[in-house]
Every structure is written in C-alpha cells, then in structure tokens.
Design a protein around this motif. Structure first.
Motif, PDB file in Angstrom:
ATOM      1  N   ILE A  51       0.845  -1.192   0.000  1.00  0.00           N
ATOM      2  CA  ILE A  51       0.000   0.000   0.000  1.00  0.00           C
ATOM      3  C   ILE A  51       0.882   1.245   0.000  1.00  0.00           C
ATOM      4  CG2 ILE A  51      -1.735   1.321   1.257  1.00  0.00           C
ATOM      5  CD1 ILE A  51      -2.832  -1.211   0.086  1.00  0.00           C
ATOM      6  N   HIS A  52       0.698   2.079  -1.005  1.00  0.00           N
ATOM      7  CA  HIS A  52       1.387   3.375  -1.049  1.00  0.00           C
ATOM      8  C   HIS A  52       0.500   4.365  -0.299  1.00  0.00           C
ATOM      9  CE1 HIS A  52       4.265   1.977  -4.178  1.00  0.00           C
ATOM     10  NE2 HIS A  52       3.249   1.220  -4.542  1.00  0.00           N
ATOM     11  N   ILE A  53       0.566   4.309   1.012  1.00  0.00           N
ATOM     12  CA  ILE A  53      -0.417   5.001   1.841  1.00  0.00           C
ATOM     13  C   ILE A  53      -0.402   6.511   1.626  1.00  0.00           C
ATOM     14  CG2 ILE A  53       1.179   5.085   3.817  1.00  0.00           C
ATOM     15  CD1 ILE A  53      -2.653   4.649   3.968  1.00  0.00           C
ATOM     16  N   ARG A  54       0.791   7.096   1.503  1.00  0.00           N
ATOM     17  CA  ARG A  54       0.855   8.548   1.318  1.00  0.00           C
ATOM     18  C   ARG A  54       0.290   8.954  -0.036  1.00  0.00           C
ATOM     19  NH1 ARG A  54       6.599  10.708   2.148  1.00  0.00           N
ATOM     20  NH2 ARG A  54       5.494  12.687   2.152  1.00  0.00           N
ATOM     21  N   MET A  57      -3.600   8.414   0.025  1.00  0.00           N
ATOM     22  CA  MET A  57      -4.312   9.439   0.771  1.00  0.00           C
ATOM     23  C   MET A  57      -4.286  10.769   0.031  1.00  0.00           C
ATOM     24  SD  MET A  57      -5.575   7.779   3.185  1.00  0.00           S
ATOM     25  CE  MET A  57      -6.346   9.182   3.984  1.00  0.00           C
ATOM     26  N   ALA A  58      -3.149  11.075  -0.601  1.00  0.00           N
ATOM     27  CA  ALA A  58      -3.062  12.318  -1.376  1.00  0.00           C
ATOM     28  C   ALA A  58      -4.059  12.316  -2.527  1.00  0.00           C
ATOM     29  CB  ALA A  58      -1.641  12.502  -1.910  1.00  0.00           C
ATOM     30  N   LEU A  59      -4.215  11.165  -3.181  1.00  0.00           N
ATOM     31  CA  LEU A  59      -5.151  11.070  -4.304  1.00  0.00           C
ATOM     32  C   LEU A  59      -6.596  11.178  -3.840  1.00  0.00           C
ATOM     33  CD1 LEU A  59      -3.384   8.245  -6.337  1.00  0.00           C
ATOM     34  CD2 LEU A  59      -3.562  10.658  -6.956  1.00  0.00           C
ATOM     35  N   ALA A 104      -2.849  15.856  -6.220  1.00  0.00           N
ATOM     36  CA  ALA A 104      -2.742  14.934  -7.351  1.00  0.00           C
ATOM     37  C   ALA A 104      -1.286  14.800  -7.802  1.00  0.00           C
ATOM     38  CB  ALA A 104      -3.610  15.421  -8.511  1.00  0.00           C
ATOM     39  N   ILE A 105      -0.564  15.906  -7.773  1.00  0.00           N
ATOM     40  CA  ILE A 105       0.867  15.871  -8.130  1.00  0.00           C
ATOM     41  C   ILE A 105       1.624  14.982  -7.149  1.00  0.00           C
ATOM     42  CG2 ILE A 105       2.964  17.280  -8.219  1.00  0.00           C
ATOM     43  CD1 ILE A 105       1.147  19.581  -9.250  1.00  0.00           C
ATOM     44  N   THR A 106       1.330  15.129  -5.864  1.00  0.00           N
ATOM     45  CA  THR A 106       1.971  14.278  -4.856  1.00  0.00           C
ATOM     46  C   THR A 106       1.651  12.808  -5.101  1.00  0.00           C
ATOM     47  OG1 THR A 106       1.906  16.016  -3.166  1.00  0.00           O
ATOM     48  CG2 THR A 106       2.080  13.743  -2.393  1.00  0.00           C
ATOM     49  N   GLY A 107       0.393  12.508  -5.342  1.00  0.00           N
ATOM     50  CA  GLY A 107      -0.010  11.125  -5.557  1.00  0.00           C
ATOM     51  C   GLY A 107       0.556  10.516  -6.825  1.00  0.00           C
ATOM     52  N   PHE A 108       0.940  11.354  -7.776  1.00  0.00           N
ATOM     53  CA  PHE A 108       1.509  10.848  -9.027  1.00  0.00           C
ATOM     54  C   PHE A 108       3.030  10.718  -8.952  1.00  0.00           C
ATOM     55  CE2 PHE A 108       3.134  11.194 -13.339  1.00  0.00           C
ATOM     56  CZ  PHE A 108       2.320  10.320 -14.037  1.00  0.00           C
ATOM     57  N   PHE A 109       3.696  11.743  -8.441  1.00  0.00           N
ATOM     58  CA  PHE A 109       5.157  11.773  -8.479  1.00  0.00           C
ATOM     59  C   PHE A 109       5.796  10.965  -7.348  1.00  0.00           C
ATOM     60  CE2 PHE A 109       4.384  15.307 -11.311  1.00  0.00           C
ATOM     61  CZ  PHE A 109       5.430  15.229 -12.204  1.00  0.00           C
ATOM     62  N   MET A 110       5.146  10.889  -6.189  1.00  0.00           N
ATOM     63  CA  MET A 110       5.760  10.197  -5.061  1.00  0.00           C
ATOM     64  C   MET A 110       6.028   8.713  -5.354  1.00  0.00           C
ATOM     65  SD  MET A 110       4.468   9.931  -1.118  1.00  0.00           S
ATOM     66  CE  MET A 110       4.218  11.701  -1.037  1.00  0.00           C
ATOM     67  N   PRO A 111       5.044   7.938  -5.811  1.00  0.00           N
ATOM     68  CA  PRO A 111       5.347   6.528  -6.117  1.00  0.00           C
ATOM     69  C   PRO A 111       6.296   6.375  -7.289  1.00  0.00           C
ATOM     70  CG  PRO A 111       3.107   7.076  -6.773  1.00  0.00           C
ATOM     71  CD  PRO A 111       3.615   8.236  -5.984  1.00  0.00           C
ATOM     72  N   PHE A 182      -1.531  20.179   5.870  1.00  0.00           N
ATOM     73  CA  PHE A 182      -0.147  19.788   6.152  1.00  0.00           C
ATOM     74  C   PHE A 182      -0.081  18.897   7.391  1.00  0.00           C
ATOM     75  CE2 PHE A 182       1.768  23.765   3.941  1.00  0.00           C
ATOM     76  CZ  PHE A 182       1.587  23.157   2.714  1.00  0.00           C
ATOM     77  N   TRP A 183      -0.901  19.210   8.398  1.00  0.00           N
ATOM     78  CA  TRP A 183      -0.935  18.365   9.595  1.00  0.00           C
ATOM     79  C   TRP A 183      -1.406  16.956   9.241  1.00  0.00           C
ATOM     80  CZ3 TRP A 183      -4.890  15.688  11.968  1.00  0.00           C
ATOM     81  CH2 TRP A 183      -4.598  15.143  13.228  1.00  0.00           C
ATOM     82  N   PHE A 184      -2.445  16.864   8.437  1.00  0.00           N
ATOM     83  CA  PHE A 184      -2.954  15.560   8.021  1.00  0.00           C
ATOM     84  C   PHE A 184      -1.896  14.782   7.238  1.00  0.00           C
ATOM     85  CE2 PHE A 184      -5.051  12.925   4.786  1.00  0.00           C
ATOM     86  CZ  PHE A 184      -5.792  12.091   5.599  1.00  0.00           C
ATOM     87  N   ASN A 185      -1.223  15.463   6.311  1.00  0.00           N
ATOM     88  CA  ASN A 185      -0.177  14.807   5.521  1.00  0.00           C
ATOM     89  C   ASN A 185       0.953  14.305   6.407  1.00  0.00           C
ATOM     90  OD1 ASN A 185      -1.534  15.283   3.116  1.00  0.00           O
ATOM     91  ND2 ASN A 185      -0.467  17.205   2.725  1.00  0.00           N
TER      92      ASN A 185
END
Length: 216
Positions: A51-54, A57-59, A104-111, A182-185
């Motif tokens: 699971i790519h949890i971060r 959740m970002a997506l 969406a950028i975070t959810g795409f670029f992070m993995p 930011f706190w949630f992230n």
C-alpha cells in the motif's frame, strides 16, 4: 447571496476551471487504480499487496477537494440568463482546485520516485543514470507542486475582485486550510514510517510539509 458590488465574473472563466477540475478527477481516478500494480509500499494486515499510503491518501484528498471545488464554482454563479459568477465562493473554488492539483501531483510523483529507487537497487550498474532521472522527476514535480500550493493561490487572492474584507478572510481561510492539510499529511507520513524498517530521520518534522517534495 449575491454581492452588492456588481461583480460579474464571466461564465467562460468558470467553465475553464471546471475543465481543469474534471481533468484532475480523471487523472486521480486513473492513478488510484494504477497504484495497485506498482511495486513498493508498506505491508498492512489483511492486505495482500503493498500500500502506497501517502500517495493513496493524497489522491483521495485530491478527489474530495475537486468535488468540493466543483460545488463552490457552481454555487458562485447566478441563476439567470447569463449565469455569471458574483459570489466569493468562486475564489474558494479556485483555491480548492489548486490544492486538489497539488495533492494529485503528490499522488503521481511520489510513487514514481520510489520506483526509481527500487530499480536502482536492482540494477546497480545503472544507478548513476537512474539517480539522474529520479532527480529530474523530483525537480519537475517540485516545481509543479510549489506552483499549485503557493503561486496559483497567491495570484488568485491578489486578483480577487471582491471586497478587501472578503479577500482578507479568504487569505486567512486558505492559511488555515494549509495548516490542517499539512498536519494531516504529516500524520500519514508518521503512520507510513511506523511500518518501514528504516526509521524516519529526526529532522523530518511537521514543517517539512511546507516543502513537501523534500519528503518524496
């Protein structure tokens, strides 16, 4: 709930933003379904794949913000033959659209950056090239993220045609939303780190979320 100042934002301006929000929803929906087939992530009880949890959740945050921004854009238009936008909900929709884009950028670029790291471990002979590719991806993603979180909202707030009091309230509201997001992230980051064999560096704290690409 119309503004007494006679502000009339053209309906085509809202339509352009609705197109962007629709694009975000399409990209997010595609990426959510794709993450199941991407290597890496953390192992959670009862789940038979990483699971790519971060990223997940970002997506999902991006999807929720996109839907809320749609509601704000629609609610900002008048119910007459022109349908022009005359309510400060238009700016709220603008700000939420940018935050949805950033998530969406975070959810795409992070993995994607994680994939380069995994490939580099399996192909040490190509490590220098893969590191260069990863750096390029992180750099481009970071520029896009900063533009979505800071540049776009600043321009929208500075160009807002509403009253000074309304614009000040919108600015404080956006700052409060950023703090909460930011706190949630950061909580998601801590949760993910608790399942990783390598502990999270001590210097990575809440304030790193202001420069989130540093944690990708």
């Amino acid at each position: 709930m119309t503004q007494p100042t006679g502000i009339r934002i053209a309906i085509n301006v809202m339509r352009a933003r609705l197109t962007i929000v629709g694009f975000i929803i399409a990209i997010v929906s595609f990426q959510i379904s794709t993450l199941f087939n991407i290597d890496g992530g953390i192992a959670l009880p009862g789940v038979n794949h990483g699971i790519h949890i971060r990223a997940d959740m970002a997506l999902f945050v991006a999807l929720a913000l996109s839907v809320i921004s749609l509601i704000c854009f629609i609610g900002s238009s008048t119910m007459d033959e022109l349908g022009a936008c005359d309510h400060w909900l238009f700016v709220v929709g603008d700000l939420l659209m940018y935050l949805a884009l950033a998530s969406a950028i975070t959810g795409f670029f992070m993995p994607l950056t994680e994939q380069f790291s995994l490939i580099a471990m399996q192909a040490p002979m190509q490590k220098s090239h893969l590191s260069m590719f990863r750096l390029a991806i992180v750099t481009l993603g970071s520029i896009a993220w900063f533009a979505a979180v800071y540049l776009g909202p600043i321009v929208s707030l500075l160009r807002s045609p509403f009253t000074k009091k309304t614009n000040i309230s919108l600015r404080f509201g956006y700052l409060a939303l950023l703090v909460g997001l930011f706190w949630f992230n950061h909580q998601v980051l801590l949760f993910e780190a608790s399942y990783l064999p390598k502990p999270l560096p001590s210097q990575v704290n809440y304030w790193y979320e202001l420069l989130q690409p540093l944690t990708w």
